[in-house]
Design a protein around this motif. Sequence first.
Motif, PDB file in Angstrom:
ATOM      1  N   ILE A 167       1.141   4.114  -9.217  1.00 20.02           N
ATOM      2  CA  ILE A 167       1.861   3.931  -7.953  1.00 20.02           C
ATOM      3  C   ILE A 167       1.994   5.246  -7.182  1.00 20.02           C
ATOM      4  N   MET A 207      -6.291  -1.478  -3.389  1.00 16.85           N
ATOM      5  CA  MET A 207      -4.869  -1.416  -3.010  1.00 16.85           C
ATOM      6  C   MET A 207      -3.959  -2.061  -4.055  1.00 16.85           C
ATOM      7  N   HIS A 256      -0.230   6.056  -4.239  1.00 16.45           N
ATOM      8  CA  HIS A 256       0.003   5.420  -2.931  1.00 16.45           C
ATOM      9  C   HIS A 256       0.716   6.342  -1.938  1.00 16.45           C
ATOM     10  N   ARG A 257       1.283   7.456  -2.449  1.00 18.14           N
ATOM     11  CA  ARG A 257       1.903   8.419  -1.520  1.00 18.14           C
ATOM     12  C   ARG A 257       0.841   9.098  -0.656  1.00 18.14           C
ATOM     13  N   SER A 260       0.840  -1.202   0.000  1.00 12.57           N
ATOM     14  CA  SER A 260       0.000   0.000   0.000  1.00 12.57           C
ATOM     15  C   SER A 260       0.876   1.253   0.000  1.00 12.57           C
ATOM     16  N   LYS A 261       2.177   1.050   0.224  1.00 13.02           N
ATOM     17  CA  LYS A 261       3.119   2.179   0.154  1.00 13.02           C
ATOM     18  C   LYS A 261       3.523   2.375  -1.320  1.00 13.02           C
ATOM     19  N   PRO A 262       4.146   3.519  -1.604  1.00 11.42           N
ATOM     20  CA  PRO A 262       4.494   3.755  -3.021  1.00 11.42           C
ATOM     21  C   PRO A 262       5.681   2.914  -3.487  1.00 11.42           C
ATOM     22  N   ILE A 263       5.486   1.622  -3.504  1.00 18.09           N
ATOM     23  CA  ILE A 263       6.540   0.718  -3.979  1.00 18.09           C
ATOM     24  C   ILE A 263       5.938  -0.240  -4.996  1.00 18.09           C
TER      25      ILE A 263
END
Lengths: 259, 319
Positions: free
Chosen positions: B81, B61, B84-85, A89-92
């Motif tokens: 992506i 998600m 998601h920040r 859910s993180k920007p990865i």
Amino acid sequence: MSAMPGVVAINTFREAVRDRVLYNLVFFALLMIGAAIIVGQISIGIERLVIVNLGLTAISIFGLVMAIFIGVGLVYKEIEKRTLYSLLSKPIRRWEFLVGKYAGLILTLVINTAFMTAGLAVALFYVGRPFVRSDASILIAIYFILLALALVTAIALFFSCFSSPMLSTLFTLAIYVTGLFAADIRDFGALTHSSFIKTATSVLYYLVPNFHDFNSIAVAAHGESIPFALVWQNTLYALMYIALLLVASSAIFSRRNLK
Amino acid sequence: MASQIPAIEITGLTKDYSVGFWRKRMRRSLDHLSLRVEEGEIFGFLGPNGAGKTTTLKLLMGLIFPTDGTANILGRPIDDISMHRDIGYLPEHPYFYDYLTARELLDYYARFSHYPAEERRVRVARVLERVGLASAADVQLRKFSKGMLQRAGIAQAIIHDPRLVFLDEPMSGLDPIGRHEVRDIILDLKTQGRTVFFSTHILSDAEMLCDRVAVLHEGKLRGIGSPGKIVSLEVQAMEILFEPVENQPLPSNLAQHATPVGGRYRMEVPEAELYRTINDLRSCSARILSVSPVRPTLEDYFLGLVERKPNAPVEAHAQ
């Protein structure tokens, strides 16, 4: 280049360092080197050969055990324990996660191999043998072991993306063993009259990584020099395979539904 | 409150899973879900187990991929992506790297937002305080209780001050104090102008917190709107609480409808029969303690939905 894989790699390394199994492996590897000293002492005149042979074999075997057993669980554990859910859910991106996990295990293997190399150096020093220029071949042999381990880790990671640890271990071991004897298998095929077996063994030879070429333990033990061209050849060969496996792993993992 | 770009916009989102030994049969987990959540809302996503709530969150998600349909979060597609920040996510039954301490875990997640070391330290300390884990900051997560893990999960979801927070069953595993604290966190986020999208089956929490709720059942959206709109405000019945005269039996027409509650009696009567019942009670000298309307709760609606046959008509409003 994204910094994300680096963040994952450091955490993977931290996980491995805090895992007691890893300490056991290092302990047993050092024990093997200790045994090499004892065996070396009773091998009058050939201490170096015995110590280097046993020491490098120990580094190779214990490195292999680490690469396979940690490698097959790299992705699987994250999915099973659902630690991956909050992470993704993180920007990865998924490929960044994979590369990070891979790099983390490689870092672990490099540091453990460095410890074991130090143990081997202590063993050689203990038997009172001065270090000579030809000992560089021992370091090159260790570098080849590391290249092979990096390749095995990439294979384990590849299977870890879509298979259970048990099956991944079997598949990785099967490829490793086949790769060790790839040339023999091809030569065996060439001796048969069946064109099917000839083709199949030939395909197998080119498909699986040829691990035999990474084994310079005997050369190093005998104090012979390893040609520099082989260093380049093995490096490029390993990097190419690793890149292919990481791309394939990323392609599979990026499409996978995480249930 | 509403900006032009919705916080979440879901259009026809569908998810089929292959099931069976040969994986040839398909089971629909989410069926053409469409909904829109505005920025700044607290949005409750309700439904019984297996309704498709977690599937929806996993689709949003990017953990699983839709069979059909699209979704945008903060105006960007879910496969972007960079989106998601600006979001945080608490998975259902969260589990984290148990070899890390809570402080290390949050520091790890904060690194993905590229904060420098000093800012990470400050943020981690602040969020640990916020979720009530400051005293356990340096304890390894393997020693955490379920409730503490839930708090750590909420902490990692908000460590980077996201504009939109997804919480999958955030009250699960928490004691009453923990639930109260999570409610406070959710309300705090709203005060800060954040959007909160949370799934739950604890209906009182949804009634208390949500600007709007959506009810999902068997993968289909059954209703969407404010909790008050979802539940019809029409009076279903009147509740009378009364005390009979001591040692005097109740007349049979009252006794058969009344339920004894600690020396008192409680009965529900249709609104049309209220005055007749009150007269009956007066005639036997009973002391009327209270008369109050009975309105359906979100819980009643929810139960009705579960008991209703899948193809029965849906009474709730669909947006």
